[in-house]
Every structure is written in structure tokens, then in C-alpha cells.
Design a protein around this motif. Structure first.
Motif, mmCIF file in Angstrom:
data_model
loop_
_atom_site.group_PDB
_atom_site.id
_atom_site.type_symbol
_atom_site.label_atom_id
_atom_site.label_comp_id
_atom_site.label_asym_id
_atom_site.label_seq_id
_atom_site.Cartn_x
_atom_site.Cartn_y
_atom_site.Cartn_z
ATOM 1 N N GLN A 85 0.866 -1.173 0.000
ATOM 2 C CA GLN A 85 0.000 0.000 0.000
ATOM 3 C C GLN A 85 0.903 1.223 0.000
ATOM 4 O O GLN A 85 1.753 1.371 0.876
ATOM 5 C CB GLN A 85 -0.913 0.022 1.228
ATOM 6 N N LEU A 86 0.727 2.097 -0.989
ATOM 7 C CA LEU A 86 1.581 3.263 -1.123
ATOM 8 C C LEU A 86 0.762 4.535 -1.312
ATOM 9 O O LEU A 86 -0.273 4.526 -2.001
ATOM 10 C CB LEU A 86 2.513 3.110 -2.339
ATOM 11 N N ASP A 87 1.238 5.627 -0.727
ATOM 12 C CA ASP A 87 0.708 6.960 -1.007
ATOM 13 C C ASP A 87 1.396 7.458 -2.276
ATOM 14 O O ASP A 87 2.609 7.678 -2.289
ATOM 15 C CB ASP A 87 1.015 7.885 0.174
ATOM 16 N N VAL A 88 0.632 7.602 -3.366
ATOM 17 C CA VAL A 88 1.227 7.951 -4.657
ATOM 18 C C VAL A 88 0.726 9.289 -5.189
ATOM 19 O O VAL A 88 0.961 9.623 -6.351
ATOM 20 C CB VAL A 88 0.958 6.843 -5.701
ATOM 21 N N LEU A 89 0.056 10.071 -4.352
ATOM 22 C CA LEU A 89 -0.521 11.337 -4.831
ATOM 23 C C LEU A 89 0.559 12.286 -5.340
ATOM 24 O O LEU A 89 0.402 12.917 -6.390
ATOM 25 C CB LEU A 89 -1.334 11.999 -3.718
ATOM 26 N N GLY A 90 1.660 12.391 -4.606
ATOM 27 C CA GLY A 90 2.693 13.355 -4.966
ATOM 28 C C GLY A 90 3.320 13.116 -6.319
ATOM 29 O O GLY A 90 3.811 14.056 -6.956
ATOM 30 N N LEU A 148 -7.460 16.060 -5.774
ATOM 31 C CA LEU A 148 -7.555 14.950 -4.833
ATOM 32 C C LEU A 148 -6.746 15.241 -3.579
ATOM 33 O O LEU A 148 -5.656 15.803 -3.631
ATOM 34 C CB LEU A 148 -7.030 13.660 -5.471
ATOM 35 N N SER A 149 -7.294 14.842 -2.449
ATOM 36 C CA SER A 149 -6.595 15.011 -1.174
ATOM 37 C C SER A 149 -5.844 13.750 -0.762
ATOM 38 O O SER A 149 -4.999 13.787 0.142
ATOM 39 C CB SER A 149 -7.601 15.378 -0.076
ATOM 40 N N ARG A 150 -6.142 12.646 -1.428
ATOM 41 C CA ARG A 150 -5.525 11.357 -1.084
ATOM 42 C C ARG A 150 -5.548 10.439 -2.289
ATOM 43 O O ARG A 150 -6.540 10.396 -3.022
ATOM 44 C CB ARG A 150 -6.284 10.698 0.076
ATOM 45 N N LEU A 151 -4.465 9.722 -2.522
ATOM 46 C CA LEU A 151 -4.410 8.726 -3.588
ATOM 47 C C LEU A 151 -3.486 7.604 -3.143
ATOM 48 O O LEU A 151 -2.297 7.814 -2.919
ATOM 49 C CB LEU A 151 -3.893 9.337 -4.893
ATOM 50 N N GLU A 152 -4.052 6.421 -2.990
ATOM 51 C CA GLU A 152 -3.283 5.261 -2.559
ATOM 52 C C GLU A 152 -3.319 4.190 -3.643
ATOM 53 O O GLU A 152 -4.330 3.998 -4.310
ATOM 54 C CB GLU A 152 -3.855 4.685 -1.259
ATOM 55 N N GLU A 153 -2.197 3.525 -3.787
ATOM 56 C CA GLU A 153 -2.102 2.410 -4.715
ATOM 57 C C GLU A 153 -1.907 1.133 -3.911
ATOM 58 O O GLU A 153 -1.029 1.071 -3.048
ATOM 59 C CB GLU A 153 -0.923 2.622 -5.661
ATOM 60 N N ASN A 154 -2.736 0.156 -4.180
ATOM 61 C CA ASN A 154 -2.661 -1.128 -3.491
ATOM 62 C C ASN A 154 -2.337 -2.229 -4.490
ATOM 63 O O ASN A 154 -2.850 -2.235 -5.612
ATOM 64 C CB ASN A 154 -3.988 -1.451 -2.796
#
Length: 218
Positions: free
Chosen positions: A190-195, A205-211
């Protein structure tokens, strides 16, 4: 979402979902499936993904399904391949080297079409579908795939109210609910990939996670 939507997207080259390089999650996590050279891998809603080229380079037999004839023909043209084209029931089949793509409706696939598949790679199928179609997609996949088949699934999750799909937000809870009756589900990452995704930042978007998941057909 109907077939016309996707035909229109491909006809207008509105294909922001198409990645111009091999997916990093595929390269990192594919070894977890422990498949062997010569095994057949199924790629649903494959578009003209370069990931199929990477899978083929590993010695795997790649079987894709794609609704758009434009996407299929572009794939082989861009890879410098001249496919053999045949009619196979509800599908037009394009085949060259270790790559075979059925052009037609995913829901027309039967167990006989995929009986030799040992693996599945889904980066852009589940997240391309709205909720009601996701449930139908998983149900059909579960019906036709052979027991013991393994899948590498990549999803995105974000506040759905902040952006209309596709790609759609698919939560971990939904993955567990859709697959758990028929598949063993293991989340690998699980990764935070928004940046690193400017297109999604621009949409606010305030949040984007890749699973990333490994699934096994029980």
C-alpha cells in the motif's frame, strides 16, 4: 458504462490511462506469483499496454481481451508485429509470437478460453469499471478462471466524491468483499502515490493510494 464509451475514448485518443512505460508494480511484484516460462497469463481489458510486452519477454504466453479494435491494432503496429488475424466465435483473434489478444466483450469469455491460464495481471480492468460492473466483472472472472490460478491486482483508492472515474476508487474493503468468497486475498503493498501523479493533483484529490494484491483462485 457501455461499449460506446470505450470505443469513443479510443477513437478520440482519450487514453490518459495508457502508460508509456512498463508498470513498476508489475516488475517488482510479479515474481511473487512464481510462474514459469511457458505459462499462460491472462490480461483483462488490456488496451495496448506495454506490460504485455514485458510479460512476453519473461517467456510467458500472454492472452489479452480488449473491446476496442483500435487499441488491439495499435498495439501490434507499435510493437512492429504483423499479427495473424482469425475469427474465433464471438471474438476476432490477433496473434503474433507469444502474444494473443481477443477483440470483443470480456463477458463473452468462457472457461474454455482461459483454461490454460496460470496467472492474471489486472492493472487497469477493475478500476476502469463503475461499482455495479465491478461486481459483475469479478463474478464472471471467478466463474471462468481455473482453480489455483494466481492474479496480480493493482488498484487505486481515493475519495470518490473528489473525482469521477475512470479510473474509479476501489477500497481495500471492496477488494476483500468482492474476491474473498472465491479467492485467497493477500495485500502485498500500500503506497501513497498522490505526490507523483500530477493529473490527480490537478483534479484536487486530497488522497491517492495504490494497493497491490496477490490473489489465488481457491
Amino acid at each position: 458504462m457501455h461499449a460506446e464509451f470505450w470505443h469513443r475514448r479510443w477513437a478520440r485518443s482519450e487514453i490518459g490511462f495508457h502508460q508509456r512505460e512498463v508498470n513498476a508494480d508489475l516488475v517488482q511484484h510479479w515474481p511473487a506469483l512464481q510462474l514459469y516460462s511457458g505459462d499462460q497469463v491472462f490480461v483483462p481489458l488490456c488496451g495496448k499496454s506495454l506490460d504485455m510486452v514485458w510479460l512476453s519477454a519473461q517467456g510467458l504466453q500472454v492472452l489479452g481481451i480488449e473491446l476496442s479494435q483500435v487499441a488491439v491494432e495499435d498495439f501490434f503496429k507499435e510493437q512492429g508485429l504483423q499479427p495473424e488475424v482469425t475469427e474465433a466465435g464471438a471474438f476476432r483473434c490477433y496473434e503474433a509470437e507469444r502474444l494473443r489478444i481477443f477483440c470483443g466483450d470480456f463477458f463473452a469469455l468462457t472457461a474454455e478460453h482461459v483454461e490454460a491460464c496460470r496467472g492474471i495481471y489486472d492493472r487497469a480492468a477493475l478500476i476502469a469499471l463503475p461499482p455495479e460492473m465491478r461486481a459483475r466483472y469479478v463474478a464472471h472472472l471467478s466463474q471462468i478462471m481455473p482453480r489455483g490460478c494466481q492474479s496480480l491486482l493493482v488498484t487505486l483508492d481515493y475519495p470518490q466524491e473528489q473525482m469521477s472515474g475512470p479510473p474509479f476508487a476501489v477500497s481495500d474493503e471492496e477488494v476483500q468483499r468482492l474476491f474473498s468468497p472465491d479467492w485467497d486475498v493477500e495485500r502485498l503493498q500500500q503506497l501513497d502515490v498522490l505526490g507523483g501523479n500530477w493529473r490527480f493533483l490537478e483534479k484536487g484529490l486530497s488522497r491517492l493510494e495504490e494497493n497491490v494484491y496477490r490473489l489465488i483462485r481457491a
